[in-house]
Design an enzyme around this catalytic site. Structure first.
Site, PDB file in Angstrom:
ATOM      1  N   ALA A  13       0.783  -1.062   0.001  1.00 55.42           N
ATOM      2  CA  ALA A  13       0.097   0.056   0.038  1.00 55.42           C
ATOM      3  C   ALA A  13       0.653   1.381   0.107  1.00 55.42           C
ATOM      4  CB  ALA A  13      -1.162  -0.048   1.175  1.00 55.42           C
ATOM      5  N   VAL A  14       1.760   1.156   0.757  1.00 51.27           N
ATOM      6  CA  VAL A  14       2.757   2.458   1.134  1.00 51.27           C
ATOM      7  C   VAL A  14       3.595   2.494  -0.191  1.00 51.27           C
ATOM      8  CG1 VAL A  14       4.665   3.553   2.252  1.00 51.27           C
ATOM      9  CG2 VAL A  14       2.536   2.670   3.333  1.00 51.27           C
ATOM     10  N   ARG A  39       8.132 -14.648  -3.143  1.00 50.33           N
ATOM     11  CA  ARG A  39       6.801 -14.976  -3.610  1.00 50.33           C
ATOM     12  C   ARG A  39       6.519 -14.192  -4.859  1.00 50.33           C
ATOM     13  NH1 ARG A  39       2.504 -12.565  -1.194  1.00 50.33           N
ATOM     14  NH2 ARG A  39       3.723 -12.112   0.320  1.00 50.33           N
ATOM     15  N   CYS A 128       2.794   6.854  11.189  1.00 53.73           N
ATOM     16  CA  CYS A 128       1.971   7.810  10.655  1.00 53.73           C
ATOM     17  C   CYS A 128       1.211   8.713  11.727  1.00 53.73           C
ATOM     18  CB  CYS A 128       0.908   7.200   9.533  1.00 53.73           C
ATOM     19  SG  CYS A 128       0.260   5.573  10.386  1.00 53.73           S
ATOM     20  N   GLN A 155      -8.046   6.736  13.189  1.00 52.78           N
ATOM     21  CA  GLN A 155      -7.276   6.079  12.271  1.00 52.78           C
ATOM     22  C   GLN A 155      -7.815   5.286  11.152  1.00 52.78           C
ATOM     23  OE1 GLN A 155      -3.913   5.704  15.378  1.00 52.78           O
ATOM     24  NE2 GLN A 155      -3.207   4.724  13.746  1.00 52.78           N
ATOM     25  N   ARG A 234      -9.342   3.029  15.811  1.00 53.66           N
ATOM     26  CA  ARG A 234      -9.613   2.598  14.320  1.00 53.66           C
ATOM     27  C   ARG A 234     -11.064   2.945  14.242  1.00 53.66           C
ATOM     28  NH1 ARG A 234      -5.575   2.032  11.345  1.00 53.66           N
ATOM     29  NH2 ARG A 234      -4.777   0.264  12.373  1.00 53.66           N
ATOM     30  N   HIS A 241      -5.773   9.766   8.410  1.00 50.57           N
ATOM     31  CA  HIS A 241      -6.164   9.550  10.046  1.00 50.57           C
ATOM     32  C   HIS A 241      -6.143  11.086  10.619  1.00 50.57           C
ATOM     33  CE1 HIS A 241      -4.102   5.784   9.928  1.00 50.57           C
ATOM     34  NE2 HIS A 241      -3.013   5.906  10.448  1.00 50.57           N
TER      35      HIS A 241
HETATM   36  C1  2RA Z   1      -1.933   1.961  11.783  1.00 53.95           C
HETATM   37  N1  2RA Z   1       0.029   3.541  12.352  1.00 53.95           N
HETATM   38  O1  2RA Z   1      -2.729   2.924  11.471  1.00 53.95           O
HETATM   39  C2  2RA Z   1      -0.463   2.370  11.739  1.00 53.95           C
HETATM   40  C3  2RA Z   1       0.168   1.812  10.371  1.00 53.95           C
HETATM   41  N2  2RA Z   1       1.528   2.101  10.610  1.00 53.95           N
HETATM   42  O2  2RA Z   1      -2.311   1.163  11.816  1.00 53.95           O
END
Ligand code: 2RA
EC number: 1.2.1.11
Length: 337
Positions: A13-14, A39, A128, A155, A234, A241
């Site tokens: 992703a990054v 892989r 991040c 996040q 989350r 974020h």
């Molecule tokens: C997250 N900060 O958002 C972490 C990713 N490095 O799960």
């Protein structure tokens, strides 16, 4: 210009965004190589108009490599990056493994570029959630030392990688259809929910993600006295974020002064007009390299307090952009020496 630059993890992703940024920002090297797990080795990718075949990452991959930019899980960074340093390369690492090692520089180019220029081996890019907060703290800290920070994060699922976003999309679809979804990366349903745990349990009931915000912030700002109380959550947002941040500084910083300090700082954009419903949103910050700040106001519970809202694209300034900016900084310095 660097002779040979090796990029590890260019298809994650990054890594995907990092590759795009290196193209868009026209980062030049005499030769690029792309290293990946056994892989993925043998697959091809397009970069700067050329087709590259992914080479298998081994400890012997680094002969003649001058710069490595790595975006891998912690265990891969732990196993392979010392070999790159032994082979003489400078390494920019996105993983969490090396950040807090005393011999490793932890760098946000707008804040402590000198640490990157003095580094001998690995230069780590912060987590991040830390990066966007420290970007916001730095101009305040320069005006009056930050004493205490209370931060809550909201996040995005992209922080948990491609599988995190797939969990959000598939889980939401299943929820709306009244079906069950087997989540791949989250321990609880993320669709229509909020999960107050990111990472594993650490000291005093805090999580690893929360303690990263404490230790990494102190290291980047070079001030072990800053007190930080983080809660990381989350939420069902795909990317960017968000953070509510309350800061106590040695002397009071008014919202007007803070607005000016933020506006003058490179990499920060202020969007702050509550009357006109204007503040940063994940949906409007997605795809940007800036850190956005709004809802700037005094903390009505503390004379030296200031509160604000901060949003940033966690895959960009929170990861790929910061790494590419470090690479650009090193390249510019190399050109001048
Ligand atoms: C997250 N900060 O958002 C972490 C990713 N490095 O799960």
């Amino acid at each position: 210009m660097f002779d040979t630059v090796a990029i590890i993890g260019a298809t994650g992703a990054v890594g995907h965004i990092m590759r795009k940024l290196l193209e868009d920002r026209n980062f030049q090297a005499k030769q690029f190589r792309f290293l990946a797990s056994a892989r993925s080795a043998g697959k091809t990718l397009e970069f700067q108009g050329k087709t590259y075949t992914l080479e298998e990452l081994t400890k012997d991959s680094f002969a003649g490599v001058e710069l490595v930019i790595a975006s891998t899980p912690d265990d891969v960074a732990a196993e392979f990056l010392p070999s790159a340093v032994e082979a003489g390369a400078i390494v920019i690492d996105e993983s969490g493994y090396w950040r807090m090692k005393p011999e490793v520089a932890l760098v946000i180019p707008e804040i402590n570029p000198e640490a990157a220029l003095e580094a001998k081996g690995i230069i780590a890019s912060p987590n991040c959630s830390t990066t966007q907060m420290v970007m916001a703290l730095k101009p305040l800290h320069d005006a009056s030392p930050v004493r205490r920070v209370i931060v809550s994060t909201y996040q995005a699922t992209s922080g948990a990688g491609i599988a995190g976003t797939s969990d959000l999309l598939e889980g939401s679809r299943a929820y709306l259809e009244g079906k069950k979804h087997d989540y791949q990366v989250f321990d609880h349903p993320i669709a229509f929910n909020a999960i107050p745990q990111i990472g594993s349990e650490k000291e005093d009931g805090y999580t690893s993600e929360e303690m990263k915000m404490v230790y990494e912030t102190r290291k980047i700002l070079g001030d072990e006295s800053i007190q930080i109380n983080p809660t990381c959550v989350r939420i069902p947002v795909a990317n960017c974020h968000s953070e509510t941040i309350t800061v106590e500084t040695e002397r009071p910083i008014s919202p007007e002064e803070a607005r000016q300090l933020f506006s003058d700082f490179p990499g920060i954009t202020v969007v702050d007009d509550l009357q006109n419903l204007s503040y940063p949103l994940p949906s409007t910050c997605d795809g940007s390299d800036e850190v956005y700040i709004g809802r700037i106001r005094r903390d009505i519970s503390s004379p030296n307090g200031l509160s604000f809202w901060c949003v940033s694209d966690n895959l960009r300034k929170g990861a790929a952009t910061n790494a590419v900016q470090i690479a650009e900084l090193l390249a510019k310095h190399k050109a001048c020496t």
